[in-house]
Design a protein around this motif. Structure first.
Motif, PDB file in Angstrom:
ATOM      1  N   VAL A  19      -0.666   9.377   8.230  1.00  0.00           N
ATOM      2  CA  VAL A  19      -1.096   8.988   6.897  1.00  0.00           C
ATOM      3  C   VAL A  19      -2.066  10.027   6.366  1.00  0.00           C
ATOM      4  O   VAL A  19      -3.082  10.323   6.992  1.00  0.00           O
ATOM      5  CB  VAL A  19      -1.784   7.611   6.937  1.00  0.00           C
ATOM      6  N   MET A  20      -1.723  10.607   5.229  1.00  0.00           N
ATOM      7  CA  MET A  20      -2.588  11.624   4.656  1.00  0.00           C
ATOM      8  C   MET A  20      -3.590  11.001   3.697  1.00  0.00           C
ATOM      9  O   MET A  20      -4.750  11.334   3.691  1.00  0.00           O
ATOM     10  CB  MET A  20      -1.768  12.691   3.929  1.00  0.00           C
ATOM     11  N   ARG A  21      -3.099  10.118   2.840  1.00  0.00           N
ATOM     12  CA  ARG A  21      -4.023   9.442   1.929  1.00  0.00           C
ATOM     13  C   ARG A  21      -3.323   8.239   1.329  1.00  0.00           C
ATOM     14  O   ARG A  21      -2.097   8.116   1.388  1.00  0.00           O
ATOM     15  CB  ARG A  21      -4.509  10.388   0.829  1.00  0.00           C
ATOM     16  N   GLU A  22      -4.122   7.357   0.752  1.00  0.00           N
ATOM     17  CA  GLU A  22      -3.559   6.188   0.103  1.00  0.00           C
ATOM     18  C   GLU A  22      -3.365   6.521  -1.365  1.00  0.00           C
ATOM     19  O   GLU A  22      -4.274   7.037  -2.011  1.00  0.00           O
ATOM     20  CB  GLU A  22      -4.528   5.012   0.273  1.00  0.00           C
ATOM     21  N   LEU A  23      -2.183   6.243  -1.876  1.00  0.00           N
ATOM     22  CA  LEU A  23      -1.919   6.570  -3.281  1.00  0.00           C
ATOM     23  C   LEU A  23      -2.336   5.422  -4.174  1.00  0.00           C
ATOM     24  O   LEU A  23      -3.028   5.599  -5.166  1.00  0.00           O
ATOM     25  CB  LEU A  23      -0.432   6.868  -3.483  1.00  0.00           C
ATOM     26  N   ASP A  24      -1.875   4.231  -3.839  1.00  0.00           N
ATOM     27  CA  ASP A  24      -2.384   3.064  -4.546  1.00  0.00           C
ATOM     28  C   ASP A  24      -2.148   1.834  -3.694  1.00  0.00           C
ATOM     29  O   ASP A  24      -1.473   1.889  -2.673  1.00  0.00           O
ATOM     30  CB  ASP A  24      -1.765   2.908  -5.937  1.00  0.00           C
TER      31      ASP A  24
ATOM     32  N   THR B 271       4.780  19.291  -1.928  1.00  0.00           N
ATOM     33  CA  THR B 271       4.575  18.246  -0.922  1.00  0.00           C
ATOM     34  C   THR B 271       5.410  18.502   0.317  1.00  0.00           C
ATOM     35  O   THR B 271       4.972  18.227   1.425  1.00  0.00           O
ATOM     36  CB  THR B 271       4.937  16.869  -1.498  1.00  0.00           C
TER      37      THR B 271
ATOM     38  N   ILE C 261       1.386   4.939   0.633  1.00  0.00           N
ATOM     39  CA  ILE C 261       0.623   5.986   1.283  1.00  0.00           C
ATOM     40  C   ILE C 261       1.459   7.239   1.370  1.00  0.00           C
ATOM     41  O   ILE C 261       2.685   7.190   1.372  1.00  0.00           O
ATOM     42  CB  ILE C 261       0.202   5.581   2.714  1.00  0.00           C
ATOM     43  N   GLU C 262       0.740   8.356   1.413  1.00  0.00           N
ATOM     44  CA  GLU C 262       1.439   9.621   1.579  1.00  0.00           C
ATOM     45  C   GLU C 262       1.420   9.962   3.058  1.00  0.00           C
ATOM     46  O   GLU C 262       0.373   9.913   3.688  1.00  0.00           O
ATOM     47  CB  GLU C 262       0.720  10.702   0.779  1.00  0.00           C
TER      48      GLU C 262
ATOM     49  N   ARG D   6       0.885  -1.138   0.000  1.00  0.00           N
ATOM     50  CA  ARG D   6       0.000   0.000   0.000  1.00  0.00           C
ATOM     51  C   ARG D   6       0.930   1.197   0.000  1.00  0.00           C
ATOM     52  O   ARG D   6       1.779   1.311   0.889  1.00  0.00           O
ATOM     53  CB  ARG D   6      -0.802  -0.038   1.291  1.00  0.00           C
TER      54      ARG D   6
END
Lengths: 649, 379
Positions: free
Chosen positions: A235-240, B263, A227-228, A225
């Motif tokens: 964890v800010m969001r899942e990228l893929d 970023t 993640i950013e 996973r």
């Protein structure tokens, strides 16, 4: 108005010069700054961009679902169940004390767990979820979900955990999993394994049995996973997300139903039993008693329970069917007799005198029957299990040929099954003794070995293999894994051993009479239906030396000895006689007489295998049928309470 | 020569003064400040109320103040020079005793309505004082050792006072800013050569003495120097800020990652991203184009100031203009060097862009003085 003086003009010129120098210096600095900007932002932009991405992107592993383990008929032996946890996140919870007060009012939670969770929360960042309780009942999860608005920061989480539906019935074969330990990674079997999954705290790996030996197939591969994260790791969001591959499902050759029966039939004894399919080498059942519940280990076993298992003198944690090495006693006569026949050192019809004992180089070796057997032929020697016959025969053949035959029949050889602590046993010969003890082989050693005493050691598995090979004349190899991920594993049928078929036939006929002839040692274990005729051999092996004084007083009854000094009871058989399908071995530690204790167990197991369930009572001699009906009832009861209902997948 | 000896009838009066302002500088100042507003909006995650609007308000006040200062004749300011310097000096002394501790240093004095940083005031006060001094000093005495010593003391006092706070950045700005005025005033080359040589010798001795019994600095001070020279050595400790700043800057590329798309800044890898390190966010989001553009705006301001000084025949006005321009230059040069890893981190804001009232007000007052010099230049 005053006119500008000459010195004023001079100072004005000097100021202009100096101001231009200053301006030039500053322009130079601006140039350097611009050059530096260009160098960083244009020339090295790619490097810095990559560093920024590394900063920003974290890769988290997604543990794959562990492969399932089934029996040969698709009964689930090891599965994954959903495991509900209660999790708290500090930053969402607000007042921690208040949150816990509300939670404990709603759900019953051990105060110790609450304290532990508080400690962990104090250590971690506020946004890291901390587990309060594991394996929470579904009702509690429902309560928490229903009261979510009153419980900020507290959520119910679900993960997978291993479960063994048959519990203790398959404990020694399937094994169990546990959190990966430092030992596993440094010295244990995972030392060479660089799978990143192993770095996940508390990642579950096989600890014993097939679970550990088939770890590579069962584990599967990690998903990832991306993640950013921000600078604090939040964890800010899942990228893929890329899901991993679940572990391969494994189908064992075990028949869960038979396995349960065998385990139940051994109840109360320190014993082991193995059932091998003589056609394929498939291990249909492999039991060791007493057993333990592997689910305890997955959930985290209590110290008291663990000490109980460790200190039990029946060693429940040991899989005796493969790890126990026992003197095979008279069951070894199959090896000695076949070696003698094959070498031509004894003629089948030739008789040897048994007077109850034989003197060899000044030492008296006794037959089990104090009065002796008189003149004994090959056939009778097996049927009545005459010891003196083998004292003589073995001296003629010599230990090296006996050892060779033993290895041919699968003794003294490690059968590589995906199980823990498999013993190779000992098929001793002269070279072995020199190597092991640095001593020369003596004739007395040969004589002891001829009846499966002395240095000879074999596991129940090896004895079952021996019996299967005698029954078929083929090099039957045990097989525990039927399919991996649906792919059939090679059969253990084996090639011909190259033994003289006539000799084998004579041996099998003698084994038939052991069970079916009135004077056979195993006559008490006979069956009466033609389709279920058994051929077998009993063994009673001493675990202590009988002193001349004891013998003079008369043979001490086993019942008068402390348990751990009593004889081991052994039994091997195959059935049906004319078309063998199963070979069985039963060893009851310190059980007493092979034919009286191990034999009946062996017969019951054999019949159970032949009929794929309870045999008709007609298979038993008429005087036993009433007792057998009771016994079948009793064992059905035991098997039913042994574990929860089997789950068909 | 001084104003009183000039015919002042050509000096504009009343509202006409507005026409004589140096408008290019005002426009450039507004352009630079606009960069600041955009960046403050961006680092606040698109929330104008956090930093941008208060900054806009302060800029408005500062701009008004600048115009007021510009309207007052320059000779009035010259007469105020000594007072300004002494006031700033008194406040600097006061702040060492009664100041509020902020950011690990004593810098503030709370006047109730505003938190005043006397060291900011001193940046202008010192330049005014030195300009007035050389305006008074007859030209032939400029290089006289006694008359060189006096301005050195004038510089040394505030430098020492800011060093003990400790505020290395301001001390550096005062030293170099004052030095620039003395240099422009025409003091003999030899003095500067001597000072630079002595400085280089001192640096050499500091490095050479390391590890010997006569080591000149404490070990931790050497470690700070190490971190500056190679921040990668200590990526999570003291070097963290500068490493992250360089990453942000470098990752901008030609055109940047887009407004509010940086970023490094958005995920909080950048330290002090609304104050001293705001340039890194700008460089990350607007790339080389934006960063170099800002540098050019700054350079243009300096060019207009220097040309104004060159055309001003009044000694006080010319020296003051040069001093203010140099101080402004030092602000952005030190800040940019610092975030680009060319200089140690010494807490100097990016002028007119970084969040913070004191520096912006004082800079705008300084530009007010420069405008006053420009408007009232002898014609």
């Amino acid at each position: 108005m005053k006119r500008p003086t000459r010195s004023d003009a001079l100072i004005q010129r000097r100021f202009s010069r100096r101001a231009l120098v200053l301006g030039g210096l500053q322009a130079g600095v601006v140039g350097v700054l611009g050059w530096r900007m260009h160098s960083m932002q244009v020339d090295h932009a790619d490097e810095f961009r990559m560093l920024a991405e590394e900063n920003r992107i974290n890769i988290r592993l997604l543990p794959p679902a562990r492969g399932l383990i089934f029996d040969r008929n698709g009964v689930l032996l090891a599965g994954n169940e959903q495991n509900y946890r209660i999790v708290i996140t500090r930053e969402d919870a607000g007042d921690i004390e208040e949150a816990f007060a509300r939670l404990t009012k709603l759900v019953d939670i051990d105060p110790e767990l609450v304290e532990r969770a508080k400690e962990e929360m104090a250590r971690r960042s506020p946004f890291v979820p901390v587990t309060i309780a594991d394996r929470v009942a579904w009702e509690d999860v429902a309560k928490i979900t229903a009261n979510a608005p009153a419980l900020p920061g507290i959520t119910a989480d679900v993960g997978l955990s291993r479960v063994y539906p048959l519990g203790s019935d398959t404990a020694h074969v399937v094994g169990y999993v546990g959190p990966v330990s430092d030992y596993d990674l440094t010295e244990g079997y995972l030392a060479e394994d660089d799978d990143p999954l192993l770095q996940i705290p508390k990642f579950q790996v096989g600890k014993t049995g097939a679970e550990s030996r088939m770890e590579d197939q069962l584990r599967g591969s990690a998903g990832t996973r991306r993640i950013e994260v921000n600078a604090l790791g939040r964890v800010m969001r899942e990228l893929d997300r890329e899901d991993g591959d679940a572990g391969a499902d494994v189908q064992l050759t075990i028949d869960a139903h038979l396995q349960r029966y065998v385990q139940a039939r051994l109840e109360g004894e320190s014993a082991a039993a193995v059932v091998i399919d003589t056609e394929t080498g498939d291990i249909r059942a492999m039991a060791s008693s007493p057993s333990f519940d592997p689910n305890l280990f997955v959930r985290g076993i209590s110290v008291a329970d663990y000490n109980g298992l460790l200190n039990d003198n029946h060693v429940p944690l040991s899989g005796k069917a493969v790890s126990g090495g026992y003197p095979p006693g008279s069951t070894f006569k199959l090896v000695t007799s076949l070696a003698a026949l094959e070498a031509g050192e004894v003629e089948p019809e030739e008789t040897i005198w048994c007077g109850g004992y034989t003197n060899i180089s000044g030492i008296r070796f006794h037959c089990w029957r104090p009065g002796g057997h008189g003149n004994v032929s090959f056939h009778e020697s097996i049927k009545q299990s005459c010891d003196c016959y083998y004292y003589e025969a073995s001296q003629r053949v010599g230990i090296d040929k006996m050892a060779e035959m033993a290895r041919k029949l699968g003794l003294g050889v490690r059968h590589d099954l995906p199980l823990s602590a498999i013993t190779p046993g000992i098929a001793p010969d002269k070279a072995w003794k020199r190597e092991r003890y640095g001593e020369e082989w003596r004739i007395g050693d040969t004589v002891n070995a001829s009846i499966g005493q002395g240095y000879v050691l074999a596991s129940p598995l090896q004895l079952a293999v021996m019996t299967a090979r005698v029954a078929t004349g083929r090099s039957v190899t045990p097989r525990l894994v039927h399919t991996i991920d649906g792919v059939e594993q090679p059969s253990g049928r084996g090639e011909s051993l190259g033994l003289n078929e006539n000799n084998l036939r004579r041996l099998r006929a003698a084994m038939y009479d052991v069970v079916n002839h009135q004077r056979g040692t195993g006559y008490g274990t006979r069956t009466v239906l033609d389709e279920a005729k058994i051929a077998g051999k009993s063994g009673t092996s001493q675990v202590r030396r009988i002193t001349p004084e004891e013998r003079a007083r008369g043979v001490t009854s086993n019942d008068d000895l402390p348990w751990n000094r009593r004889d081991h009871a052994l039994w091997v058989d195959f059935a049906p006689f004319d078309n063998p399908r199963y070979a069985v071995c039963v060893v009851v530690e310190h059980g007493g007489g092979g034919s009286s204790v191990a034999g009946p167990i062996g017969r019951d197991i054999t019949l159970q295998a032949l009929y794929d369930g309870d045999p008709p009572l007609e298979a038993y001699p008429s005087n036993m049928r009433g007792r057998m009906a009771e016994q079948q009832e009793h064992i059905r009861g035991l098997a039913a309470q042994g574990a929860t209902a089997t789950i068909r997948a | 020569m001084s104003y009183l000896e000039y015919n002042t009838k050509f000096v504009p009066t009343g509202p006409r003064k507005l026409l004589y302002l140096n408008w290019p500088v005002i426009l450039l100042i507004c352009a630079v400040a606009t960069f600041g507003f955009l960046m403050l909006y961006s680092v606040a995650g698109g929330n104008p109320g956090t930093w941008m609007l208060p900054q806009l308000k302060r800029f408005g006040i500062g701009l008004a103040l600048m115009l007021v200062v510009a309207m007052v004749p320059i000779w009035f300011w010259r007469n105020m020079s000594v007072l300004a310097y002494l006031t700033a000096l008194a406040l600097l002394i006061a702040v060492d005793f009664f100041g509020e501790v902020g950011m690990g240093a004593q810098r503030w004095i709370d006047l109730g309505f505003i938190q005043l940083q006397p060291s900011e005031l001193m940046k202008i006060g010192l330049v005014m004082m030195l300009a007035a001094y050389y305006d008074w000093l007859p030209a032939k005495r400029v290089s006289n050792p006694i008359f060189v010593a006096l301005p050195l003391i004038l510089i040394a006092m505030p430098v020492m006072l800011t060093l003990v706070q400790p505020d290395l950045g301001t001390a550096l700005l005062l030293l170099l800013g004052g030095g620039a005025v003395i240099f422009a005033a025409g003091v003999h080359w030899a003095y500067f050569v001597t000072v630079i040589a002595a400085g280089a010798g001192a640096v050499f001795a500091v490095f050479k003495s390391r590890g010997t019994p006569w080591q000149l600095l404490e070990d931790y001070q050497y470690r700070r120097i190490d971190t500056f020279l190679d921040p990668a050595n200590d990526p999570l400790g003291a070097g963290y800020h500068i490493t992250q700043a360089k990453i942000a800057l470098g990752s901008g590329g030609w055109t940047g990652r887009g407004f509010m798309q940086g970023t490094q800044s958005r995920l909080n890898f950048l330290p002090e991203k609304h104050t001293d390190f705001i340039f890194t966010t700008l460089a990350e989001e607007f790339g080389f184009a934006g960063a170099f553009g800002l540098l050019l705006l700054y350079a243009l301001i300096i060019i207009f100031c220097v040309s104004s000084a060159l055309t001003n025949k009044d000694r006080f006005a010319a020296l003051l203009t040069i001093g203010i321009a140099t101080t402004f230059f030092l602000f952005f040069a030190v800040n940019m060097s610092m975030v680009m890893g060319l200089a140690p981190v010494v807490g100097v804001p990016l002028p007119l862009v970084s969040w913070g009232g004191s520096a912006m007000l004082i800079l705008l007052v300084g530009f007010g003085l420069m405008q006053s010099a420009h408007v009232h230049k002898p014609r």
